[in-house]
Write a protein that holds these residues in place. Structure first.
Motif, PDB file in Angstrom:
ATOM      1  N   TRP A  25       0.838  -1.206   0.000  1.00  0.00           N
ATOM      2  CA  TRP A  25       0.000   0.000   0.000  1.00  0.00           C
ATOM      3  C   TRP A  25       0.868   1.249   0.000  1.00  0.00           C
ATOM      4  O   TRP A  25       0.613   2.191  -0.736  1.00  0.00           O
ATOM      5  CB  TRP A  25      -0.902   0.030   1.233  1.00  0.00           C
ATOM      6  N   TYR A  31      -3.763   4.859   0.688  1.00  0.00           N
ATOM      7  CA  TYR A  31      -4.014   5.213   2.085  1.00  0.00           C
ATOM      8  C   TYR A  31      -2.817   5.919   2.739  1.00  0.00           C
ATOM      9  O   TYR A  31      -2.347   5.509   3.805  1.00  0.00           O
ATOM     10  CB  TYR A  31      -4.400   3.977   2.904  1.00  0.00           C
ATOM     11  N   ILE A  52     -10.247   3.294   8.025  1.00  0.00           N
ATOM     12  CA  ILE A  52     -10.296   2.709   6.678  1.00  0.00           C
ATOM     13  C   ILE A  52     -11.007   1.362   6.722  1.00  0.00           C
ATOM     14  O   ILE A  52     -11.854   1.068   5.883  1.00  0.00           O
ATOM     15  CB  ILE A  52      -8.882   2.569   6.097  1.00  0.00           C
ATOM     16  N   LYS A  53     -10.682   0.548   7.715  1.00  0.00           N
ATOM     17  CA  LYS A  53     -11.309  -0.771   7.856  1.00  0.00           C
ATOM     18  C   LYS A  53     -12.822  -0.635   8.022  1.00  0.00           C
ATOM     19  O   LYS A  53     -13.596  -1.334   7.370  1.00  0.00           O
ATOM     20  CB  LYS A  53     -10.706  -1.495   9.058  1.00  0.00           C
ATOM     21  N   GLN A  56     -14.480   0.392   4.744  1.00  0.00           N
ATOM     22  CA  GLN A  56     -14.525  -0.718   3.794  1.00  0.00           C
ATOM     23  C   GLN A  56     -15.602  -1.740   4.187  1.00  0.00           C
ATOM     24  O   GLN A  56     -16.258  -2.314   3.329  1.00  0.00           O
ATOM     25  CB  GLN A  56     -13.153  -1.400   3.698  1.00  0.00           C
ATOM     26  N   GLN A  57     -15.773  -1.967   5.482  1.00  0.00           N
ATOM     27  CA  GLN A  57     -16.808  -2.893   5.937  1.00  0.00           C
ATOM     28  C   GLN A  57     -18.197  -2.367   5.596  1.00  0.00           C
ATOM     29  O   GLN A  57     -19.066  -3.124   5.160  1.00  0.00           O
ATOM     30  CB  GLN A  57     -16.693  -3.143   7.440  1.00  0.00           C
ATOM     31  N   LYS A  59     -18.943  -0.348   3.152  1.00  0.00           N
ATOM     32  CA  LYS A  59     -19.065  -0.442   1.704  1.00  0.00           C
ATOM     33  C   LYS A  59     -19.411  -1.872   1.289  1.00  0.00           C
ATOM     34  O   LYS A  59     -20.281  -2.097   0.444  1.00  0.00           O
ATOM     35  CB  LYS A  59     -17.757   0.005   1.052  1.00  0.00           C
ATOM     36  N   ALA A  60     -18.758  -2.851   1.901  1.00  0.00           N
ATOM     37  CA  ALA A  60     -19.010  -4.258   1.582  1.00  0.00           C
ATOM     38  C   ALA A  60     -20.443  -4.655   1.951  1.00  0.00           C
ATOM     39  O   ALA A  60     -21.093  -5.412   1.217  1.00  0.00           O
ATOM     40  CB  ALA A  60     -18.011  -5.153   2.295  1.00  0.00           C
TER      41      ALA A  60
END
Length: 69
Positions: A25, A31, A52-53, A56-57, A59-60
Motif C-alpha cells: 500500500w 491510504y 479505513i477498515k 470498507q466494511q 461499503k461491503a
C-alpha cells in the motif's frame, strides 16, 4: 499522542493484516494517511487504519445488500 503509532512490522501483532500488504500500500501510494515517517522509520497510525477498515466494511455491506448476499 503516539500510543497508536507503531512500526509496520508490529501491526500484524495488533490486527490481522500482513506486513507485506502494508508495504505494498505504501509503495503504491494507497491510504497515505495511515503512514507516518519519524526519524527515518515508517510507522502506522492504527486509528487511521481502523477508520479505513470500518469504511470498507460499510461499503461491503452495502454491496452485499444490493446483491442479496
Amino acid at each position: 499522542m503516539f500510543e497508536n503509532i507503531i512500526p509496520i512490522a508490529q501491526v500484524p501483532t495488533k490486527i490481522p493484516i500482513a506486513e507485506k500488504t502494508l508495504r505494498n500500500w505504501r509503495y503504491k501510494g494507497l491510504y497515505p494517511q495511515i503512514f507516518v515517517k519519524l526519524g527515518g522509520k515508517v510507522f502506522v497510525d492504527l486509528d487511521e487504519l481502523a477508520k479505513i477498515k470500518n469504511a470498507q466494511q460499510k461499503k461491503a455491506k452495502k454491496v452485499a445488500l444490493r446483491h442479496d448476499l
